[in-house]
Design a protein around this motif. Sequence first.
Motif, mmCIF file in Angstrom:
data_model
loop_
_atom_site.group_PDB
_atom_site.id
_atom_site.type_symbol
_atom_site.label_atom_id
_atom_site.label_comp_id
_atom_site.label_asym_id
_atom_site.label_seq_id
_atom_site.Cartn_x
_atom_site.Cartn_y
_atom_site.Cartn_z
ATOM 1 N N VAL A 112 0.987 -1.391 0.003
ATOM 2 C CA VAL A 112 0.032 -0.061 -0.044
ATOM 3 C C VAL A 112 0.929 1.174 0.038
ATOM 4 C CG1 VAL A 112 -1.801 1.276 1.072
ATOM 5 C CG2 VAL A 112 -2.006 -0.987 1.167
ATOM 6 N N THR A 113 0.778 2.041 -1.163
ATOM 7 C CA THR A 113 1.752 3.316 -1.280
ATOM 8 C C THR A 113 0.945 4.511 -0.498
ATOM 9 O OG1 THR A 113 2.462 2.331 -3.329
ATOM 10 C CG2 THR A 113 2.547 4.947 -2.672
ATOM 11 N N GLY A 114 -0.287 4.564 -0.351
ATOM 12 C CA GLY A 114 -1.147 5.396 0.343
ATOM 13 C C GLY A 114 -1.248 6.876 -0.598
ATOM 14 N N GLY A 115 -2.599 7.269 -0.328
ATOM 15 C CA GLY A 115 -2.972 8.136 -1.209
ATOM 16 C C GLY A 115 -3.802 9.287 -0.519
ATOM 17 N N ASP A 116 -3.424 9.618 0.904
ATOM 18 C CA ASP A 116 -4.531 10.478 1.476
ATOM 19 C C ASP A 116 -3.135 11.639 1.924
ATOM 20 O OD1 ASP A 116 -5.508 12.431 2.980
ATOM 21 O OD2 ASP A 116 -6.392 10.854 3.904
ATOM 22 N N PRO A 117 -2.681 12.578 1.381
ATOM 23 C CA PRO A 117 -1.560 13.440 1.880
ATOM 24 C C PRO A 117 -2.036 13.850 3.233
ATOM 25 C CG PRO A 117 -2.412 14.177 -0.349
ATOM 26 C CD PRO A 117 -3.382 13.335 0.261
ATOM 27 N N VAL A 118 -3.100 13.965 3.685
ATOM 28 C CA VAL A 118 -3.308 14.518 5.044
ATOM 29 C C VAL A 118 -2.851 13.351 6.053
ATOM 30 C CG1 VAL A 118 -4.795 15.066 6.866
ATOM 31 C CG2 VAL A 118 -4.997 16.089 4.575
ATOM 32 N N GLU A 119 -3.059 12.136 5.778
ATOM 33 C CA GLU A 119 -2.882 11.016 6.722
ATOM 34 C C GLU A 119 -1.247 10.764 6.507
ATOM 35 O OE1 GLU A 119 -3.680 6.337 6.992
ATOM 36 O OE2 GLU A 119 -5.305 7.658 6.735
ATOM 37 N N ASN A 120 -0.785 11.014 5.180
ATOM 38 C CA ASN A 120 0.700 10.778 5.005
ATOM 39 C C ASN A 120 1.423 11.744 5.810
ATOM 40 O OD1 ASN A 120 0.245 8.666 3.326
ATOM 41 N ND2 ASN A 120 0.415 9.833 1.457
ATOM 42 N N ALA A 121 1.041 12.969 5.813
ATOM 43 C CA ALA A 121 1.689 14.014 6.547
ATOM 44 C C ALA A 121 1.630 13.690 7.949
ATOM 45 C CB ALA A 121 1.052 15.419 6.421
ATOM 46 N N ALA A 264 -16.232 15.463 0.476
ATOM 47 C CA ALA A 264 -15.348 16.596 0.512
ATOM 48 C C ALA A 264 -14.030 16.059 1.239
ATOM 49 C CB ALA A 264 -15.817 17.649 1.240
ATOM 50 N N ALA A 265 -14.006 14.966 2.066
ATOM 51 C CA ALA A 265 -12.714 14.263 2.731
ATOM 52 C C ALA A 265 -11.982 13.681 1.762
ATOM 53 C CB ALA A 265 -13.412 13.866 4.137
ATOM 54 N N LEU A 266 -12.925 12.775 0.987
ATOM 55 C CA LEU A 266 -12.285 11.812 0.029
ATOM 56 C C LEU A 266 -11.625 12.723 -1.063
ATOM 57 C CD1 LEU A 266 -15.045 9.095 0.030
ATOM 58 C CD2 LEU A 266 -12.849 8.983 1.118
ATOM 59 N N SER A 267 -12.179 13.750 -1.431
ATOM 60 C CA SER A 267 -11.558 14.727 -2.518
ATOM 61 C C SER A 267 -10.188 15.085 -2.204
ATOM 62 C CB SER A 267 -12.505 15.759 -2.854
ATOM 63 O OG SER A 267 -12.692 16.660 -1.623
ATOM 64 N N ARG A 268 -9.869 15.053 -1.186
ATOM 65 C CA ARG A 268 -8.421 15.677 -0.829
ATOM 66 C C ARG A 268 -7.417 14.562 -1.148
ATOM 67 N NH1 ARG A 268 -9.035 14.893 5.759
ATOM 68 N NH2 ARG A 268 -7.867 12.859 5.680
ATOM 69 N N GLN A 269 -7.855 13.527 -1.337
ATOM 70 C CA GLN A 269 -6.942 12.424 -1.778
ATOM 71 C C GLN A 269 -6.313 12.567 -3.235
ATOM 72 O OE1 GLN A 269 -7.765 8.389 -0.746
ATOM 73 N NE2 GLN A 269 -9.033 8.949 1.029
ATOM 74 N N ASP A 270 -5.106 12.231 -3.516
ATOM 75 C CA ASP A 270 -4.295 12.410 -4.807
ATOM 76 C C ASP A 270 -4.234 11.051 -5.391
ATOM 77 O OD1 ASP A 270 -2.319 11.152 -3.295
ATOM 78 O OD2 ASP A 270 -0.868 12.809 -3.671
ATOM 79 N N SER A 271 -5.165 9.896 -4.897
ATOM 80 C CA SER A 271 -5.296 8.687 -5.362
ATOM 81 C C SER A 271 -6.422 8.862 -6.638
ATOM 82 C CB SER A 271 -5.921 7.595 -4.318
ATOM 83 O OG SER A 271 -6.230 6.437 -5.087
ATOM 84 N N VAL A 272 -5.570 8.130 -7.713
ATOM 85 C CA VAL A 272 -6.381 7.959 -9.089
ATOM 86 C C VAL A 272 -7.361 7.212 -8.886
ATOM 87 C CG1 VAL A 272 -6.274 7.264 -11.508
ATOM 88 C CG2 VAL A 272 -4.449 8.879 -10.445
ATOM 89 N N GLY A 273 -7.208 5.917 -8.295
ATOM 90 C CA GLY A 273 -8.368 5.034 -7.846
ATOM 91 C C GLY A 273 -9.485 5.460 -7.090
ATOM 92 N N GLN A 274 -9.120 6.246 -6.343
ATOM 93 C CA GLN A 274 -10.193 7.040 -5.365
ATOM 94 C C GLN A 274 -10.945 7.974 -6.183
ATOM 95 O OE1 GLN A 274 -11.102 6.322 -1.706
ATOM 96 N NE2 GLN A 274 -12.825 6.925 -3.015
ATOM 97 N N SER A 275 -10.213 8.661 -7.270
ATOM 98 C CA SER A 275 -10.928 9.635 -7.970
ATOM 99 C C SER A 275 -12.040 8.894 -8.822
ATOM 100 C CB SER A 275 -9.822 10.717 -8.643
ATOM 101 O OG SER A 275 -9.268 11.297 -8.005
ATOM 102 N N ARG A 276 -11.540 7.663 -9.360
ATOM 103 C CA ARG A 276 -12.575 6.733 -10.425
ATOM 104 C C ARG A 276 -13.613 6.377 -9.498
ATOM 105 N NH1 ARG A 276 -8.903 4.530 -14.903
ATOM 106 N NH2 ARG A 276 -10.644 2.605 -14.791
ATOM 107 N N MET A 277 -13.301 6.130 -8.106
ATOM 108 C CA MET A 277 -14.518 5.554 -7.333
ATOM 109 C C MET A 277 -15.577 6.635 -7.262
ATOM 110 S SD MET A 277 -14.639 2.394 -5.942
ATOM 111 C CE MET A 277 -14.495 1.830 -7.933
ATOM 112 N N ARG A 278 -15.177 7.962 -6.834
ATOM 113 C CA ARG A 278 -16.035 8.934 -6.831
ATOM 114 C C ARG A 278 -16.476 9.495 -7.960
ATOM 115 N NH1 ARG A 278 -13.553 13.447 -5.864
ATOM 116 N NH2 ARG A 278 -15.244 14.461 -5.173
ATOM 117 N N ALA A 279 -16.048 9.292 -9.055
ATOM 118 C CA ALA A 279 -16.769 9.594 -10.552
ATOM 119 C C ALA A 279 -17.792 8.581 -10.814
ATOM 120 C CB ALA A 279 -15.699 9.470 -11.393
ATOM 121 N N LEU A 280 -17.858 7.339 -10.316
ATOM 122 C CA LEU A 280 -18.727 6.417 -10.463
ATOM 123 C C LEU A 280 -20.272 7.009 -10.103
ATOM 124 C CD1 LEU A 280 -16.993 3.146 -9.624
ATOM 125 C CD2 LEU A 280 -17.456 4.011 -11.892
ATOM 126 N N HIS A 281 -20.422 7.781 -9.004
ATOM 127 C CA HIS A 281 -21.582 8.226 -8.734
ATOM 128 C C HIS A 281 -22.039 9.804 -8.557
ATOM 129 C CE1 HIS A 281 -19.744 8.865 -4.670
ATOM 130 N NE2 HIS A 281 -19.286 7.601 -4.951
#
Length: 387
Positions: A112-121, A264-281
Amino acid sequence: MSIPDKLKVLWFLPTHGDGRFLGSAEGGRKVDLGYLKQVAVAADGLGYYGVLLPTGRSCEDSWVVASALATYTEHLRFLVAVRPGLLSPSLAARMTATLDRISGGRLLINVVTGGDPVENAGDGIFLAHDERYEVTREFLDIYKRELAGEAVTTAGRHLRVEDGKLILLPHQRPHPPLYFGGSSPAGIAVAADTVDVYLTWGEPPGLVAEKVETVRAAAAKAGREVRFGIRLHVIVRDTVEEAWAAANGMISRLDDRTIQAAQAALSRQDSVGQSRMRALHGGDRTKLEISPNLWAGVGLVRGGAGTALVGDAATVAERMDEYRRVGIGTFIMSGYPHLEEAYSFGERVLPLLPLDHEAPPASADEGGLVGEMIANTTLPTRAASAS
């Protein structure tokens, strides 16, 4: 295109919480070692290949939980995360070798590389998206070589090791299977070069097919082959209508404010996979069936995997077969609450699937009591007439 003949099916350990309704404490369940033990023992007895443990600061630590539960199970494998950038590769290799040995070779590794800059920080990681994948690549080079028994001296842009090695090697050689998910070009490049199983979240079959072909082509260019898996929730009932009613019931306690805050919380992530999930709905609860029997309601408030297969057993099995036909050989399933849904899916759907691991007995005819004795005299059969 290689199409798997047999499937590996895993369940999920909800170390970040569990309940009957999304986004609500109503019907919520205390998640402690006793409850997680119930889920793990149920998955072991039902014949799942393994269980996935999530990772991140919202979860109990996956290594500690897996170590505790391995002693309560016999066949179940544990898909546990290593986090490049949080652990040194040499320490991660020692942890991996230890847990693999004491579990008798029942460890699987989720990179797991990690896609949440806030959690990473918060974890002390201040790297840009592609730099994190550079770390992952360097990490895996050292980690895999040490697990294979090499003494490693190397200096990369991010990681440096001098005479890194294991004295006690893992049970599985050269190392436990490596699972990995990453939808960006940087993530796909790492997957193609380094891992065994590429994971995607539950997008519609056409999108999954495109991703599989992209990763397969990149792996072939690197002279490698990669297997494929998918992460999905599931809602299975005796009828399709009952399953959809259960899906709608899961989000019946959600209000628009909660959905907006979650998105809004999920949108802060720079994960492409998470962006694809959000775009579905798009956060719209009126547009949740994004493909036949594929429902995006979970993703209204949950990060990561946000879609569920919804239907009766035959329908769910057929939808899974659609994914198999585009190359998916591993399914990591979950459902709310996870104990009951492990039984619901395990008893209804697992017997319909071409598994490449041991499944539970399909009927009492195979020995032992399966179901309640009839009139204290007769073993029940698999199917009985309703007339």
